[in-house]
Design a protein around this motif. Structure first.
Motif: not given
Length: 485
Positions: A249-255, A259-260, A432-436
């Motif tokens: 991932p590009a960064d250690f953040d939620a998005t 995304d990955e 936490f787990v995103r809907r997608d």
């Protein structure tokens, strides 16, 4: 924009087993370490008719039972209990939420932890919304199960989304709060020696095992309707697979992290009925012995006949550039030989052994990431056996161990829920787990289940205390692979 901390945690299911074993001890741990604000309040709610003092007393008893003796302090537990208040509430009766609204002030920031049956989710959310408890400073955490297939998962998520948009919805998979699971990211992305080798050119295969020694315990009604595929593979195991297989991932953040992960889940090869014979094994335990103690079979524990699987072994494929041709073997079951959760990564052999002419045999390197019961990272490498080598060179596989308990002896080992509850309070959705993600997981799982039903697959018997049906051994051995037991 940095999320704001909340000042109140509203805990549904506050008298249940999860609250007593995990949630209250986790909150006590955060309190004892000074990680909760002085004015932070915890409001418990359930159908049990208790007053504040009775609930506080039951909470202290739960702490005595479930907090390690070397960490539990009676004075600290008493101070912690003063943060607790209790509201008796039947979620099916809307009038009960009016009393709750008088106790909880959402204007100062509110986190809600919903640990109830999914059938109550809509009633709870309707009651919260009707009484002003779903505003912009309120976030909601959902404990699984979140559906039994993609369609039912969407119904639940749609009901939640009416009052809580995605950025205020926190879906829990407690495995993501485990230190070793988080250390998998550090291992891959904070060490230059691993990432260049983390691909199909160097890795032969990956195994993920989640083995349980327990049987049904008190979960018979739920488990018989779910089975091992929905109970373990759909959430915990696919999350572990995604963390192993994700791109940097590009960064250690939620998005970035999520995304990955979802990219991996969307590239899982769909299962077809003609794949089932050499890609899937299901089983159901019969009576046997675990840890030397005799235990009954599944149908004896359940009290009726059932075709529900208590064991699943799968061969999965991530169809992208990095992982083309690398099988991911997944295995989970109840009443197994031992309790064990681990990720096993076998690298490919060296392309040419310079020691073969001297009689030495090489083995491929292996990386073992143990998650429970003990957290450990082990790298197995080849080393020369000491000696003068006049009768040939001898090589031996030796372990390089990073025992987490020893490496970080100065740090207290935390319950996974401590991290997740603190992130919920702070508003950090990274773990936490995103809907997608949830929907991508269900889409693949539904395909697996449809394929095995189309192929007429039925669970094979295995003795309690074993590693599952013998067919699970054949699943890997036809590929020249052995399970790491």
């Amino acid at each position: 924009m940095t999320p704001e901390k909340v000042s109140t945690l509203l805990l549904f299911g506050a008298t249940g087993d999860l609250a007593h074993r995990m949630l209250l001890p986790s909150l006590y741990g955060l309190h004892a370490d000074g990680l909760l604000p002085d004015n932070f309040k915890i409001v418990g709610t359930a159908r049990s008719e208790l007053n504040d003092e009775q609930y506080r007393a039951s909470a202290v008893e739960a702490l005595k039972e479930h907090v390690p003796a070397n960490f539990y302090d009676p004075k600290s537990a008493l101070v912690f209990s003063r943060r607790l208040t209790y509201v008796c509430l039947d979620a099916t009766k809307p009038e009960g939420f009016k009393k709750l609204a008088k106790t909880v002030d959402p204007s100062a920031g509110l986190a809600i932890f919903l640990s109830t049956a999914p059938t109550l989710f809509k009633a709870v959310i309707d009651g919260l919304e009707a009484n002003g408890l779903t505003g912009p400073r309120v976030r909601l955490a959902l404990e699984k199960p979140l559906g039994t297939d993609l369609a039912s998962s969407r119904v639940i998520n749609d009901a939640v989304a009416i009052a809580f948009p995605e950025d205020r919805t926190f879906r829990i998979d407690h495995y993501l709060g485990k230190e070793t699971v988080q250390n998998l990211l550090a291992l891959r992305f904070a060490n230059s020696m691993f990432e260049p080798l983390w691909n199909s050119a160097h890795i032969d295969h990956v195994q993920i095992t989640v083995a349980e020694g327990i049987g049904l315990e008190e979960r018979g009604a739920y488990y018989d309707g779910a089975g091992a595929l929905r109970d373990m593979v759909q959430n915990h195991m696919l999350q572990l697979l995604a963390l192993v297989a994700m791109e940097p991932p590009a960064d250690f953040d939620a998005t970035s992290i999520r995304d990955e992960k979802v990219k991996v889940l969307r590239t899982l090869r769909p299962m077809r009925p003609d794949d089932v014979s050499d890609h899937v094994v299901t089983g159901q335990y019969r009576k046997g012995a675990v840890g030397g103690d005799p235990v009954p079979g599944y149908t004896e524990e359940l009290g009726k006949e059932s075709t529900t699987e208590t064991f699943v072994a799968l061969k999965a494929h991530v169809e992208n550039w990095r992982w083309a041709g690398v099988p991911f073997y997944l295995r989970t079951g109840k009443r197994m030989a031992e309790r064990k959760t681990e990720i096993f990564i076998q690298f490919k052999c060296v392309p040419h052994s310079i020691f073969a002419s001297r009689g030495a045999r090489t083995q491929p390197n292996k990386l073992v990431i143990a998650i429970q019961p003990e957290e450990n990272i082990r790298l197995l490498v080849m080393a020369k056996t000491p000696g003068l080598d006049r009768e040939g060179i001898r090589l031996r596989e030796v372990p390089l161990d990073v025992g987490m308990a020893n490496a970080f002896a100065d740090a207290r080992r935390r319950i996974a829920y401590e991290r997740l509850l603190l992130d919920l309070i702070d508003g950090d959705p990274t773990l936490f787990v995103r809907r997608d993600e949830v929907e991508a997981q269900w889409q693949w799982i539904d395909g697996v289940r449809a394929a095995w039903e189309g192929a007429g697959l039925t669970p094979k018997p295995y003795g309690a205390g074993s590693w599952g049906p013998s067919a699970a051994i054949a699943l890997t051995e036809r590929d020249g692979v052995h399970w790491h037991d």
